[in-house]
Motif scaffolding. Structure first.
Motif, PDB file in Angstrom:
ATOM      1  N   LEU A 206       0.813  -1.219   0.000  1.00 39.26           N
ATOM      2  CA  LEU A 206       0.000   0.000   0.000  1.00 39.26           C
ATOM      3  C   LEU A 206       0.848   1.271   0.000  1.00 39.26           C
ATOM      4  CD1 LEU A 206      -2.784  -1.021   2.550  1.00 39.26           C
ATOM      5  CD2 LEU A 206      -2.968  -0.918   0.056  1.00 39.26           C
ATOM      6  N   GLY A 207       2.152   1.097   0.051  1.00 38.67           N
ATOM      7  CA  GLY A 207       3.029   2.261   0.043  1.00 38.67           C
ATOM      8  C   GLY A 207       3.092   3.001   1.365  1.00 38.67           C
ATOM      9  N   VAL A 208       2.789   2.305   2.466  1.00 40.56           N
ATOM     10  CA  VAL A 208       2.840   2.934   3.780  1.00 40.56           C
ATOM     11  C   VAL A 208       4.297   3.080   4.204  1.00 40.56           C
ATOM     12  CG1 VAL A 208       2.214   2.699   6.209  1.00 40.56           C
ATOM     13  CG2 VAL A 208       0.591   2.000   4.428  1.00 40.56           C
ATOM     14  N   LYS A 209       4.715   4.290   4.491  1.00 39.25           N
ATOM     15  CA  LYS A 209       6.082   4.555   4.922  1.00 39.25           C
ATOM     16  C   LYS A 209       6.062   4.946   6.399  1.00 39.25           C
ATOM     17  CE  LYS A 209       7.610   4.176   0.654  1.00 39.25           C
ATOM     18  NZ  LYS A 209       8.404   3.002   0.223  1.00 39.25           N
ATOM     19  N   LEU A 210       6.835   4.246   7.182  1.00 39.05           N
ATOM     20  CA  LEU A 210       6.877   4.515   8.614  1.00 39.05           C
ATOM     21  C   LEU A 210       8.196   5.181   8.990  1.00 39.05           C
ATOM     22  CD1 LEU A 210       5.521   1.114   9.979  1.00 39.05           C
ATOM     23  CD2 LEU A 210       4.237   3.225   9.630  1.00 39.05           C
ATOM     24  N   SER A 211       8.100   6.191   9.819  1.00 36.74           N
ATOM     25  CA  SER A 211       9.313   6.793  10.358  1.00 36.74           C
ATOM     26  C   SER A 211       9.933   5.836  11.377  1.00 36.74           C
ATOM     27  CB  SER A 211       8.986   8.124  11.035  1.00 36.74           C
ATOM     28  OG  SER A 211       8.209   7.892  12.204  1.00 36.74           O
ATOM     29  N   VAL A 212      11.155   6.101  11.773  1.00 34.06           N
ATOM     30  CA  VAL A 212      11.805   5.263  12.783  1.00 34.06           C
ATOM     31  C   VAL A 212      10.974   5.241  14.058  1.00 34.06           C
ATOM     32  CG1 VAL A 212      13.853   4.998  14.220  1.00 34.06           C
ATOM     33  CG2 VAL A 212      14.094   5.648  11.809  1.00 34.06           C
ATOM     34  N   GLU A 213      10.418   6.377  14.433  1.00 28.02           N
ATOM     35  CA  GLU A 213       9.597   6.442  15.634  1.00 28.02           C
ATOM     36  C   GLU A 213       8.320   5.616  15.475  1.00 28.02           C
ATOM     37  OE1 GLU A 213      10.849   9.032  14.047  1.00 28.02           O
ATOM     38  OE2 GLU A 213      12.383   9.723  15.474  1.00 28.02           O
ATOM     39  N   GLN A 214       7.700   5.679  14.305  1.00 30.14           N
ATOM     40  CA  GLN A 214       6.458   4.950  14.073  1.00 30.14           C
ATOM     41  C   GLN A 214       6.670   3.436  14.055  1.00 30.14           C
ATOM     42  OE1 GLN A 214       5.441   6.974  10.403  1.00 30.14           O
ATOM     43  NE2 GLN A 214       3.706   8.011  11.393  1.00 30.14           N
ATOM     44  N   GLN A 215       7.843   2.990  13.692  1.00 29.79           N
ATOM     45  CA  GLN A 215       8.112   1.557  13.631  1.00 29.79           C
ATOM     46  C   GLN A 215       7.919   0.895  14.994  1.00 29.79           C
ATOM     47  OE1 GLN A 215      11.984   0.946  11.885  1.00 29.79           O
ATOM     48  NE2 GLN A 215      11.422   1.974   9.983  1.00 29.79           N
ATOM     49  N   GLY A 216       8.093   1.655  16.049  1.00 27.85           N
ATOM     50  CA  GLY A 216       7.889   1.112  17.382  1.00 27.85           C
ATOM     51  C   GLY A 216       6.433   0.877  17.730  1.00 27.85           C
ATOM     52  N   PHE A 217       5.512   1.438  16.916  1.00 21.01           N
ATOM     53  CA  PHE A 217       4.092   1.308  17.207  1.00 21.01           C
ATOM     54  C   PHE A 217       3.462   0.117  16.489  1.00 21.01           C
ATOM     55  CE2 PHE A 217       4.875   5.688  18.355  1.00 21.01           C
ATOM     56  CZ  PHE A 217       4.041   5.897  19.433  1.00 21.01           C
ATOM     57  N   VAL A 218       4.163  -0.464  15.535  1.00 24.51           N
ATOM     58  CA  VAL A 218       3.598  -1.585  14.777  1.00 24.51           C
ATOM     59  C   VAL A 218       4.287  -2.873  15.216  1.00 24.51           C
ATOM     60  CG1 VAL A 218       2.946  -0.157  12.816  1.00 24.51           C
ATOM     61  CG2 VAL A 218       5.216  -1.229  12.856  1.00 24.51           C
ATOM     62  N   GLY A 219       3.657  -3.969  14.920  1.00 21.10           N
ATOM     63  CA  GLY A 219       4.164  -5.248  15.412  1.00 21.10           C
ATOM     64  C   GLY A 219       5.290  -5.845  14.612  1.00 21.10           C
ATOM     65  N   TYR A 220       5.707  -5.167  13.552  1.00 18.63           N
ATOM     66  CA  TYR A 220       6.749  -5.741  12.707  1.00 18.63           C
ATOM     67  C   TYR A 220       7.988  -4.870  12.574  1.00 18.63           C
ATOM     68  CZ  TYR A 220       4.759  -2.651   9.137  1.00 18.63           C
ATOM     69  OH  TYR A 220       4.309  -1.557   8.444  1.00 18.63           O
ATOM     70  N   GLY A 221       7.919  -3.627  12.914  1.00 15.32           N
ATOM     71  CA  GLY A 221       9.070  -2.729  12.779  1.00 15.32           C
ATOM     72  C   GLY A 221       9.288  -2.321  11.348  1.00 15.32           C
ATOM     73  N   GLU A 222       9.883  -3.206  10.566  1.00 17.22           N
ATOM     74  CA  GLU A 222      10.067  -2.963   9.136  1.00 17.22           C
ATOM     75  C   GLU A 222      10.074  -4.303   8.407  1.00 17.22           C
ATOM     76  OE1 GLU A 222      13.758  -0.985   8.572  1.00 17.22           O
ATOM     77  OE2 GLU A 222      14.907  -2.401   9.775  1.00 17.22           O
ATOM     78  N   LEU A 223       9.719  -4.279   7.127  1.00 21.78           N
ATOM     79  CA  LEU A 223       9.569  -5.516   6.365  1.00 21.78           C
ATOM     80  C   LEU A 223      10.872  -6.310   6.323  1.00 21.78           C
ATOM     81  CD1 LEU A 223       7.893  -7.393   4.568  1.00 21.78           C
ATOM     82  CD2 LEU A 223       8.487  -5.946   2.614  1.00 21.78           C
ATOM     83  N   SER A 224      11.994  -5.665   6.145  1.00 23.08           N
ATOM     84  CA  SER A 224      13.253  -6.397   6.022  1.00 23.08           C
ATOM     85  C   SER A 224      13.538  -7.224   7.268  1.00 23.08           C
ATOM     86  CB  SER A 224      14.408  -5.428   5.740  1.00 23.08           C
ATOM     87  OG  SER A 224      14.557  -4.510   6.808  1.00 23.08           O
ATOM     88  N   ARG A 225      13.193  -6.697   8.440  1.00 24.12           N
ATOM     89  CA  ARG A 225      13.412  -7.439   9.681  1.00 24.12           C
ATOM     90  C   ARG A 225      12.546  -8.690   9.722  1.00 24.12           C
ATOM     91  NH1 ARG A 225      12.023  -4.235  14.996  1.00 24.12           N
ATOM     92  NH2 ARG A 225      13.339  -2.732  13.885  1.00 24.12           N
ATOM     93  N   VAL A 226      11.311  -8.559   9.272  1.00 25.98           N
ATOM     94  CA  VAL A 226      10.394  -9.697   9.246  1.00 25.98           C
ATOM     95  C   VAL A 226      10.914 -10.772   8.293  1.00 25.98           C
ATOM     96  CG1 VAL A 226       8.058 -10.430   8.640  1.00 25.98           C
ATOM     97  CG2 VAL A 226       8.404  -8.270   9.849  1.00 25.98           C
ATOM     98  N   LEU A 227      11.315 -10.359   7.103  1.00 25.94           N
ATOM     99  CA  LEU A 227      11.786 -11.321   6.116  1.00 25.94           C
ATOM    100  C   LEU A 227      13.096 -11.971   6.551  1.00 25.94           C
ATOM    101  CD1 LEU A 227      10.940  -9.508   2.755  1.00 25.94           C
ATOM    102  CD2 LEU A 227       9.579 -11.180   4.035  1.00 25.94           C
ATOM    103  N   ASP A 228      13.966 -11.209   7.172  1.00 26.82           N
ATOM    104  CA  ASP A 228      15.225 -11.775   7.675  1.00 26.82           C
ATOM    105  C   ASP A 228      14.954 -12.860   8.718  1.00 26.82           C
ATOM    106  OD1 ASP A 228      16.673 -10.065   6.056  1.00 26.82           O
ATOM    107  OD2 ASP A 228      17.234  -8.690   7.685  1.00 26.82           O
ATOM    108  N   THR A 229      13.981 -12.601   9.586  1.00 21.53           N
ATOM    109  CA  THR A 229      13.637 -13.566  10.637  1.00 21.53           C
ATOM    110  C   THR A 229      13.154 -14.873  10.034  1.00 21.53           C
ATOM    111  OG1 THR A 229      13.071 -11.777  12.167  1.00 21.53           O
ATOM    112  CG2 THR A 229      12.160 -13.958  12.648  1.00 21.53           C
ATOM    113  N   LEU A 230      12.274 -14.777   9.054  1.00 21.31           N
ATOM    114  CA  LEU A 230      11.741 -15.970   8.405  1.00 21.31           C
ATOM    115  C   LEU A 230      12.806 -16.663   7.563  1.00 21.31           C
ATOM    116  CD1 LEU A 230       9.273 -17.713   7.914  1.00 21.31           C
ATOM    117  CD2 LEU A 230       8.562 -16.102   6.131  1.00 21.31           C
TER     118      LEU A 230
END
Length: 205
Positions: A111-135
């Motif tokens: 959807l093109g949602v861009k999160l600031s560093v501060e906003q990443q703390g409010f979501v359950g994934y932080g950033e996509l690269s971190r999620v994909l690295d984990t998997l």
């Protein structure tokens, strides 16, 4: 026994169908249409969210695709799609990892949602690269997520990866493409996919 899947071939209902095929269950399919039967009062009583899939097993109503997968694994234990109860830590971890951080990260990226560093703390994934690295790390150490054997967690997580690869919403990393190839080689996947493809062909027909 009554087992009914409410679905549409262009929906996450394809995942629930695959799970039913893995279970070897006898089930009825009721195809709903976006904007019409999916919004009808009759279906709203089953799923007030007015989306598919939904499963009705006798008197039990189950919505949310991860929940449907977990429910069916328990309802059909002979299919051996969940580890023993005492060994389910990784199984639950990866099921809900996909239902939470993975799906949210992929959808927001699409959807093109861009999160600031501060906003990443409010979501359950932080950033996509971190999620994909984990998997990615997990899949490099084991062919299956929850142990030595395929489980409902693999089906659900794998479906998310498959959609991501199909629509280019995740990187085609070797661990992901190899995993998806193993999953799509399963006979239950092929049966379910063929049935839903036929539904689509009939609708367009």
């Amino acid at each position: 026994m009554s087992l009914i899947l409410y679905t549409h071939p262009r929906s996450r209902g394809r995942i629930a169908r695959w799970m039913l095929e893995e279970c070897g269950a006898d089930y009825e399919v009721r195809v709903l249409e976006y904007g019409t039967s999916m919004q009808a009062e009759e279906y709203r009583r089953i799923n007030p969210m007015r989306k598919v899939p939904a499963l009705v097993h006798d008197e039990q109503v189950v919505t949310e695709t991860a929940a449907i997968c977990a429910y069916l694994a328990d309802a059909f234990p002979e299919a051996d799609l969940a580890p023993a109860t005492s060994q389910r830590g990784a199984y639950y971890r990866w099921l809900f990892f996909a239902a939470g951080p993975l799906e949210a990260a992929i959808v927001n990226q699409a959807l093109g949602v861009k999160l600031s560093v501060e906003q990443q703390g409010f979501v359950g994934y932080g950033e996509l690269s971190r999620v994909l690295d984990t998997l990615d790390t997990r899949l490099q150490t084991s062919p299956w997520l929850a142990g030595d054997d395929f489980s409902a967690a693999d089906l659900y997580v794998g479906a998310q990866i498959g959609f991501g690869l199909q629509f280019n919403t995740i990187e085609a990393r070797p661990a992901f493409t190899d995993y998806w190839a193993r999953l799509t080689a399963r006979q239950a996947y092929q049966r379910a996919n063929a049935l839903d493809d036929q539904l689509m062909a009939d609708a367009e027909g």
